[in-house]
Design a protein around this motif. Structure first.
Motif, PDB file in Angstrom:
ATOM      1  N   SER A 116       0.816  -1.204   0.000  1.00  0.00           N
ATOM      2  CA  SER A 116       0.000   0.000   0.000  1.00  0.00           C
ATOM      3  C   SER A 116       0.858   1.266   0.000  1.00  0.00           C
ATOM      4  O   SER A 116       1.812   1.380   0.752  1.00  0.00           O
ATOM      5  CB  SER A 116      -0.876  -0.054   1.253  1.00  0.00           C
ATOM      6  OG  SER A 116      -1.783   0.996   1.254  1.00  0.00           O
ATOM      7  N   HIS A 117       0.486   2.226  -0.847  1.00  0.00           N
ATOM      8  CA  HIS A 117       1.294   3.445  -0.974  1.00  0.00           C
ATOM      9  C   HIS A 117       0.480   4.567  -1.612  1.00  0.00           C
ATOM     10  O   HIS A 117      -0.591   4.333  -2.177  1.00  0.00           O
ATOM     11  CB  HIS A 117       2.545   3.180  -1.817  1.00  0.00           C
ATOM     12  CG  HIS A 117       2.232   2.765  -3.223  1.00  0.00           C
ATOM     13  ND1 HIS A 117       1.828   1.489  -3.557  1.00  0.00           N
ATOM     14  CD2 HIS A 117       2.241   3.472  -4.385  1.00  0.00           C
ATOM     15  CE1 HIS A 117       1.604   1.428  -4.858  1.00  0.00           C
ATOM     16  NE2 HIS A 117       1.829   2.616  -5.389  1.00  0.00           N
ATOM     17  N   ILE A 118       1.013   5.783  -1.518  1.00  0.00           N
ATOM     18  CA  ILE A 118       0.504   6.937  -2.256  1.00  0.00           C
ATOM     19  C   ILE A 118       1.625   7.413  -3.180  1.00  0.00           C
ATOM     20  O   ILE A 118       2.728   6.854  -3.164  1.00  0.00           O
ATOM     21  CB  ILE A 118       0.060   8.065  -1.307  1.00  0.00           C
ATOM     22  CG1 ILE A 118       1.240   8.543  -0.458  1.00  0.00           C
ATOM     23  CG2 ILE A 118      -1.085   7.594  -0.421  1.00  0.00           C
ATOM     24  CD1 ILE A 118       0.946   9.779   0.377  1.00  0.00           C
ATOM     25  N   HIS A 119       1.371   8.432  -3.997  1.00  0.00           N
ATOM     26  CA  HIS A 119       2.404   8.954  -4.895  1.00  0.00           C
ATOM     27  C   HIS A 119       2.699  10.407  -4.503  1.00  0.00           C
ATOM     28  O   HIS A 119       2.038  11.333  -4.997  1.00  0.00           O
ATOM     29  CB  HIS A 119       1.940   8.889  -6.351  1.00  0.00           C
ATOM     30  CG  HIS A 119       1.831   7.498  -6.891  1.00  0.00           C
ATOM     31  ND1 HIS A 119       1.965   7.198  -8.224  1.00  0.00           N
ATOM     32  CD2 HIS A 119       1.614   6.311  -6.280  1.00  0.00           C
ATOM     33  CE1 HIS A 119       1.825   5.898  -8.406  1.00  0.00           C
ATOM     34  NE2 HIS A 119       1.600   5.340  -7.243  1.00  0.00           N
ATOM     35  N   PRO A 120       3.662  10.617  -3.612  1.00  0.00           N
ATOM     36  CA  PRO A 120       3.953  11.982  -3.135  1.00  0.00           C
ATOM     37  C   PRO A 120       4.439  12.902  -4.260  1.00  0.00           C
ATOM     38  O   PRO A 120       4.930  12.425  -5.289  1.00  0.00           O
ATOM     39  CB  PRO A 120       5.065  11.776  -2.104  1.00  0.00           C
ATOM     40  CG  PRO A 120       5.017  10.328  -1.752  1.00  0.00           C
ATOM     41  CD  PRO A 120       4.524   9.619  -2.969  1.00  0.00           C
ATOM     42  N   ARG A 184      -4.581   6.166  -1.446  1.00  0.00           N
ATOM     43  CA  ARG A 184      -3.742   4.997  -1.151  1.00  0.00           C
ATOM     44  C   ARG A 184      -4.239   3.773  -1.934  1.00  0.00           C
ATOM     45  O   ARG A 184      -5.446   3.557  -2.041  1.00  0.00           O
ATOM     46  CB  ARG A 184      -3.773   4.721   0.359  1.00  0.00           C
ATOM     47  CG  ARG A 184      -2.748   3.737   0.838  1.00  0.00           C
ATOM     48  CD  ARG A 184      -2.835   3.559   2.347  1.00  0.00           C
ATOM     49  NE  ARG A 184      -2.483   4.749   3.077  1.00  0.00           N
ATOM     50  CZ  ARG A 184      -1.244   5.088   3.442  1.00  0.00           C
ATOM     51  NH1 ARG A 184      -0.238   4.290   3.145  1.00  0.00           N
ATOM     52  NH2 ARG A 184      -1.012   6.189   4.100  1.00  0.00           N
ATOM     53  N   HIS A 185      -3.289   3.013  -2.445  1.00  0.00           N
ATOM     54  CA  HIS A 185      -3.639   1.845  -3.260  1.00  0.00           C
ATOM     55  C   HIS A 185      -2.546   0.799  -3.145  1.00  0.00           C
ATOM     56  O   HIS A 185      -1.435   1.097  -2.714  1.00  0.00           O
ATOM     57  CB  HIS A 185      -3.839   2.257  -4.725  1.00  0.00           C
ATOM     58  CG  HIS A 185      -2.660   2.951  -5.304  1.00  0.00           C
ATOM     59  ND1 HIS A 185      -2.380   4.280  -5.054  1.00  0.00           N
ATOM     60  CD2 HIS A 185      -1.655   2.509  -6.089  1.00  0.00           C
ATOM     61  CE1 HIS A 185      -1.267   4.621  -5.678  1.00  0.00           C
ATOM     62  NE2 HIS A 185      -0.791   3.560  -6.312  1.00  0.00           N
ATOM     63  N   GLU A 186      -2.869  -0.408  -3.546  1.00  0.00           N
ATOM     64  CA  GLU A 186      -1.870  -1.472  -3.527  1.00  0.00           C
ATOM     65  C   GLU A 186      -2.180  -2.498  -4.594  1.00  0.00           C
ATOM     66  O   GLU A 186      -3.295  -2.522  -5.148  1.00  0.00           O
ATOM     67  CB  GLU A 186      -1.800  -2.139  -2.155  1.00  0.00           C
ATOM     68  CG  GLU A 186      -3.008  -2.962  -1.778  1.00  0.00           C
ATOM     69  CD  GLU A 186      -2.811  -3.657  -0.421  1.00  0.00           C
ATOM     70  OE1 GLU A 186      -3.318  -3.111   0.582  1.00  0.00           O
ATOM     71  OE2 GLU A 186      -2.155  -4.716  -0.376  1.00  0.00           O
TER      72      GLU A 186
HETATM   73 FE   FE2 Z   1       1.070   3.262  -7.188  1.00  0.00          FE
END
Ligand code: FE2
Length: 206
Positions: A116-120, A184-186
């Motif tokens: 799971s992450h975001i794109h800063p 947030r997505h994974e």
């Molecule tokens: Fe991504």
């Protein structure tokens, strides 16, 4: 009683599969992704050092649209879609522009995941899907308010999609998904017997 939706999170989904020249473009992209996965030694070293389950060009190559024609063709199409998404979410760009500042390849091996992450540092992010063999991971999206829900009950399994806490979107070759970069997505475990190939990208407000 009536209720209305506030603070809506949009997911933009379309497909290039009906576009003129799609089959050739997607085949060229698949070849280019596999070629990079074989030949990008710096990227391969980064993936090994960071236990990436496959190959990504994220840390090693920042010029794919100028390096390979298929990526520049894809970028041209994505630029139009990003502009359409910006209009749909009513961004007031104040005369400035959304500029693609990164585009990278992901070749995810069977069993591979991307946590799971975001794109800063970005405004709009998204992914184009090149190869999604049977069993390939869906994209899992998370309600951005999840950290605020510690005392709330869960949702019924049959709740409408816009009330679910997690939403899974199963892409096909040609699918384009766009979202605001804070979402947030994974990528859950790739259950396919072969590589799941995608091209991800970010747009910044310049
Ligand atoms: Fe991504």
């Amino acid at each position: 009683m009536t209720s209305r939706a506030l603070f809506v999170t949009r997911l933009f989904e379309t497909s290039l599969a009906a576009d003129k020249g799609f089959a050739a473009l997607n085949a060229d992209l698949a070849d280019a992704c596999r070629m990079l996965a074989d030949e990008d030694q710096a990227g391969r070293r980064w993936c090994k050092a960071n236990a990436y389950p496959g190959y990504t060009s994220y840390a090693s190559l920042d010029d794919l649209p100028t390096r390979v024609t298929a990526f520049s063709d894809l970028k041209r199409r994505l630029d139009k879609l990003a502009a359409a998404f910006a209009a749909e979410v009513a961004f007031d760009l104040k005369g400035r522009r959304l500029v693609m500042d990164s585009l990278w390849v992901n070749v995810l091996k069977p069993g591979g995941t991307h946590t799971s992450h975001i794109h800063p540092h970005s405004v709009i992010s998204g992914t184009y899907y090149v190869a999604t063999p049977p069993g390939a991971s869906a994209l899992k999206l998370e309600d951005p308010r999840l950290p605020m829900m510690m005392a709330a009950p869960g949702r019924h399994a049959e709740a409408p999609e816009d009330l679910q806490t997690f939403v899974y979107v199963a892409p096909a070759p040609g699918t384009v998904l766009l979202w605001e970069s804070w979402l947030r997505h994974e990528v859950p475990a790739n259950g396919a017997r072969s590589d799941r190939i995608s091209v991800s990208f970010n747009y910044a407000w310049k």
